[in-house]
Design a protein around this motif. Structure first.
Motif, PDB file in Angstrom:
ATOM      1  N   SER A   5      -9.111  -3.637  25.049  1.00  0.00           N
ATOM      2  CA  SER A   5      -8.506  -2.941  26.185  1.00  0.00           C
ATOM      3  C   SER A   5      -9.232  -1.621  26.434  1.00  0.00           C
ATOM      4  CB  SER A   5      -7.015  -2.695  25.922  1.00  0.00           C
ATOM      5  OG  SER A   5      -6.834  -1.964  24.730  1.00  0.00           O
ATOM      6  N   GLY A   6      -8.915  -0.973  27.557  1.00  0.00           N
ATOM      7  CA  GLY A   6      -9.655   0.208  27.990  1.00  0.00           C
ATOM      8  C   GLY A   6      -9.694   1.331  26.977  1.00  0.00           C
ATOM      9  N   SER A   7      -8.639   1.446  26.147  1.00  0.00           N
ATOM     10  CA  SER A   7      -8.597   2.539  25.167  1.00  0.00           C
ATOM     11  C   SER A   7      -9.635   2.376  24.063  1.00  0.00           C
ATOM     12  CB  SER A   7      -7.203   2.619  24.534  1.00  0.00           C
ATOM     13  OG  SER A   7      -6.831   1.361  23.987  1.00  0.00           O
ATOM     14  N   MET A   8     -10.248   1.197  23.969  1.00  0.00           N
ATOM     15  CA  MET A   8     -11.298   0.965  22.969  1.00  0.00           C
ATOM     16  C   MET A   8     -12.664   1.404  23.472  1.00  0.00           C
ATOM     17  SD  MET A   8     -10.367  -0.328  20.022  1.00  0.00           S
ATOM     18  CE  MET A   8     -11.875  -1.144  19.443  1.00  0.00           C
ATOM     19  N   ASN A   9     -12.737   1.863  24.707  1.00  0.00           N
ATOM     20  CA  ASN A   9     -14.025   2.219  25.301  1.00  0.00           C
ATOM     21  C   ASN A   9     -14.671   3.392  24.550  1.00  0.00           C
ATOM     22  OD1 ASN A   9     -16.010   1.726  27.138  1.00  0.00           O
ATOM     23  ND2 ASN A   9     -15.059   2.837  28.822  1.00  0.00           N
ATOM     24  N   GLY A  10     -16.002   3.355  24.470  1.00  0.00           N
ATOM     25  CA  GLY A  10     -16.721   4.451  23.817  1.00  0.00           C
ATOM     26  C   GLY A  10     -16.968   4.194  22.343  1.00  0.00           C
ATOM     27  N   GLU A  11     -16.722   5.223  21.513  1.00  0.00           N
ATOM     28  CA  GLU A  11     -16.995   5.114  20.081  1.00  0.00           C
ATOM     29  C   GLU A  11     -16.222   3.974  19.397  1.00  0.00           C
ATOM     30  OE1 GLU A  11     -16.756   7.649  15.904  1.00  0.00           O
ATOM     31  OE2 GLU A  11     -16.057   8.571  17.764  1.00  0.00           O
ATOM     32  N   PRO A  12     -14.911   3.753  19.754  1.00  0.00           N
ATOM     33  CA  PRO A  12     -14.185   2.682  19.062  1.00  0.00           C
ATOM     34  C   PRO A  12     -14.825   1.302  19.211  1.00  0.00           C
ATOM     35  CG  PRO A  12     -12.639   4.139  20.156  1.00  0.00           C
ATOM     36  CD  PRO A  12     -14.008   4.556  20.612  1.00  0.00           C
ATOM     37  N   ILE A  13     -15.295   0.957  20.406  1.00  0.00           N
ATOM     38  CA  ILE A  13     -15.865  -0.385  20.574  1.00  0.00           C
ATOM     39  C   ILE A  13     -17.212  -0.492  19.842  1.00  0.00           C
ATOM     40  CG2 ILE A  13     -17.173  -0.051  22.737  1.00  0.00           C
ATOM     41  CD1 ILE A  13     -14.931  -3.063  21.927  1.00  0.00           C
ATOM     42  N   GLN A  14     -17.962   0.631  19.779  1.00  0.00           N
ATOM     43  CA  GLN A  14     -19.210   0.627  19.007  1.00  0.00           C
ATOM     44  C   GLN A  14     -18.914   0.429  17.519  1.00  0.00           C
ATOM     45  OE1 GLN A  14     -21.031   4.380  19.985  1.00  0.00           O
ATOM     46  NE2 GLN A  14     -21.746   3.684  22.000  1.00  0.00           N
TER      47      GLN A  14
END
Length: 212
Positions: free
Chosen positions: A14-23
């Motif tokens: 989901s959108g809250s994973m965007n950025g460092e979390p998804i990496q």
């Protein structure tokens, strides 16, 4: 026929994973694959399926033998809801299609494993709760829920399974530690099923909080 151990991964994109979390999720998951490849038993029997869920639910990797699994890039939208219930519905359909049941001289596959990673809570709570008894009827060897980050609500995962871990952050070090524990859980799960014992998960490292 070699008895297969099927492991399903439901990964929150989901959108809250965007950025460092998804990496960090990408690094951790691909590290998991490398660790499992070092286990001869996993290379012989483990099959993986990966489902991502945000506003859409996608089976981005259909069931595939570990030896044929190659690193991949998991992506997420800039924003959007977390359709965990729809993800559970997809995994129930996949398990019913994928799992080879024993008959006669054929022992069939081992009990499958399910790992759910989320940094929030279900946006489709009614669907989520409808799917809980369906998932329990499928008799997974183990269902492991991971609530990661400050906005993750582990209470919903506790409705589904007794095996819930809480991560304080979604940074690379914490997620790597989590996926190392997942690797040892899969290895131990395969070994215990081989001996006919119930699956017991290894104790998690100190940075993972087991929710009782």
């Amino acid at each position: 026929m070699t008895r297969r151990l099927l492991a399903y991964f439901l990964l929150d994109t989901s959108g809250s994973m965007n950025g460092e979390p998804i990496q960090a999720l990408n690094n951790g998951f691909n590290g998991l694959i490398s660790m499992l490849r070092a286990d001869p038993q996993a290379m012989d029997s483990l099959h993986l399926s990966v489902i991502t869920f945000d506003r859409e639910v996608k089976n981005i990797i259909s069931l595939i033998a570990l030896q044929n699994f190659y690193p991949m890039e998991i992506t997420c939208p800039d924003s959007g809801p977390t359709h965990t219930g729809a993800a559970l519905e997809m995994v129930s359909e996949l398990v019913q299609k994928d799992l080879v049941k024993g008959s006669g001289e054929n022992k069939g596959d081992w009990q499958p494993l399910l790992f759910i990673f989320t940094d929030g809570k279900p946006s489709d709570i009614q669907k989520y709760r409808q799917m809980i008894p369906v998932l329990k009827d499928l008799e997974f060897g183990a269902i492991v829920g991971c609530a990661a980050g400050p906005k993750a609500d582990e209470q919903f995962l506790k409705e589904l399974t007794d095996h819930v871990v809480k991560l304080d952050t979604t940074d690379a070090i914490t997620l790597s530690s989590f996926f190392r524990w997942v690797s040892s859980s899969i290895t131990q799960g395969g070994q215990s099923q081989n001996t006919g014992e119930n699956i017991t998960l290894p104790p998690p490292p100190s940075e993972l909080n087991i929710i009782i």
